[in-house]
Design a protein around this motif. Structure first.
Motif, PDB file in Angstrom:
ATOM      1  N   LEU A 141       0.799  -1.222   0.000  1.00 24.66           N
ATOM      2  CA  LEU A 141       0.000   0.000   0.000  1.00 24.66           C
ATOM      3  C   LEU A 141       0.835   1.275   0.000  1.00 24.66           C
ATOM      4  CD1 LEU A 141      -2.761  -1.125   2.527  1.00 24.66           C
ATOM      5  CD2 LEU A 141      -2.884  -1.105   0.034  1.00 24.66           C
ATOM      6  N   GLY A 144       0.158   4.970  -1.965  1.00 25.73           N
ATOM      7  CA  GLY A 144      -1.243   5.296  -2.204  1.00 25.73           C
ATOM      8  C   GLY A 144      -1.781   4.549  -3.408  1.00 25.73           C
ATOM      9  N   ILE A 147      -4.777  -1.372  -4.911  1.00 27.00           N
ATOM     10  CA  ILE A 147      -3.956  -2.517  -4.534  1.00 27.00           C
ATOM     11  C   ILE A 147      -3.344  -3.237  -5.731  1.00 27.00           C
ATOM     12  CG2 ILE A 147      -5.882  -4.178  -4.475  1.00 27.00           C
ATOM     13  CD1 ILE A 147      -2.980  -4.081  -1.957  1.00 27.00           C
ATOM     14  N   ASP A 156      -9.782  -4.429  -4.826  1.00 27.21           N
ATOM     15  CA  ASP A 156      -9.954  -3.383  -3.814  1.00 27.21           C
ATOM     16  C   ASP A 156     -11.225  -3.601  -3.005  1.00 27.21           C
ATOM     17  OD1 ASP A 156      -7.673  -1.475  -4.342  1.00 27.21           O
ATOM     18  OD2 ASP A 156      -8.573  -1.551  -6.337  1.00 27.21           O
ATOM     19  N   GLY A 160     -10.020  -4.212   0.554  1.00 27.12           N
ATOM     20  CA  GLY A 160     -10.528  -3.094   1.339  1.00 27.12           C
ATOM     21  C   GLY A 160     -11.506  -3.537   2.403  1.00 27.12           C
ATOM     22  N   TYR A 181      -5.888   3.801   3.050  1.00 29.41           N
ATOM     23  CA  TYR A 181      -6.376   2.958   1.956  1.00 29.41           C
ATOM     24  C   TYR A 181      -7.859   2.672   2.119  1.00 29.41           C
ATOM     25  CZ  TYR A 181      -7.149  -1.244  -0.864  1.00 29.41           C
ATOM     26  OH  TYR A 181      -7.657  -2.164  -1.752  1.00 29.41           O
ATOM     27  N   ARG A 184      -9.916   5.647   1.270  1.00 23.55           N
ATOM     28  CA  ARG A 184      -9.858   5.901  -0.175  1.00 23.55           C
ATOM     29  C   ARG A 184     -10.790   4.964  -0.942  1.00 23.55           C
ATOM     30  NH1 ARG A 184      -4.907   6.053  -0.077  1.00 23.55           N
ATOM     31  NH2 ARG A 184      -4.253   3.976  -0.745  1.00 23.55           N
TER      32      ARG A 184
END
Length: 206
Positions: A141, A144, A147, A156, A160, A181, A184
């Motif tokens: 990660l 930024g 993935i 993600d 996530g 992450y 985001r």
């Protein structure tokens, strides 16, 4: 005519991951809410998933279980959503999808149950040790972004979700990289719709 898609879930399950994925796709689907115990262990549902667990999907005549597999399947079944990289660019995509489904979840759950593998056991189990898993995830990660690609993908959704759930429940250590992450990737209309649908289902079941 598009094949019907049925989504079997419980709002207090990993089905929340698949709900998010379905909302990212923006396709019609029917939700079958199952209670723990009776409904999940009924003969009708065991014909879908003999494990008696959710989530699962039935898409036409295709049954898919396991959250990461469902996310990967849906990304391929509905390519217009752009949630999978091109086939020859999927190395990182597959890597992190299945890292999160394998070593990450295993290490987190072991730790939550007080299971601390010794040095010999760490060699034999796929997740090794919790610290190595966290460091590996953190390195992925750095910088930024997402993935597995320059844009948001099904990886993600899955990675996530694992990070967000782990942070919320104190099962993934608090790190700025992890928090940033999660913020985001979850700042999406599809995630908000999915969370609202599952939260509403939870309230209705109370």
């Amino acid at each position: 005519m598009a094949e019907a898609l049925i989504f079997y879930t419980n709002p207090m399950s990993r089905g929340r991951i698949v709900r998010w994925m379905l909302e990212e796709l923006g396709i019609p689907y029917r939700t079958e809410l199952l209670e723990y115990g009776g409904a999940m262990k009924s003969p009708e549902y065991l014909a879908i998933n003999p494990m008696g667990k959710v989530p699962a999907i039935l898409h036409g005549g295709t049954i898919v279980t396991e959250s990461a597999a469902i996310c990967a399947y849906l990304a391929d079944a509905f390519p217009s959503a752009g949630l999978a990289p091109s086939p020859l660019s999927r190395g990182a995509y597959y890597r992190w999808l299945f890292f999160a489904a394998g070593p990450l979840e295993a290490a987190v759950m072991n730790r939550s149950m007080g299971v601390e593998p010794d040095a010999e056991q760490q060699v034999r189990i796929g997740c090794g040790d919790y610290g190595s898993v966290m460091e590996t995830l953190a390195r992925a990660l750095v910088g930024g972004g997402f993935i597995a690609d320059e844009h948001f993908t099904a990886a993600d959704v899955y990675v996530g979700s694992q990070i967000g759930w782990g942070l919320e429940n104190g099962m993934i250590e608090e790190r700025e990289l992890f928090r940033d992450y999660w913020v985001r990737v979850s700042d999406r209309d599809a995630y908000r719709r999915a969370a609202a649908l599952d939260d509403e289902a939870m309230k209705a079941a109370e």
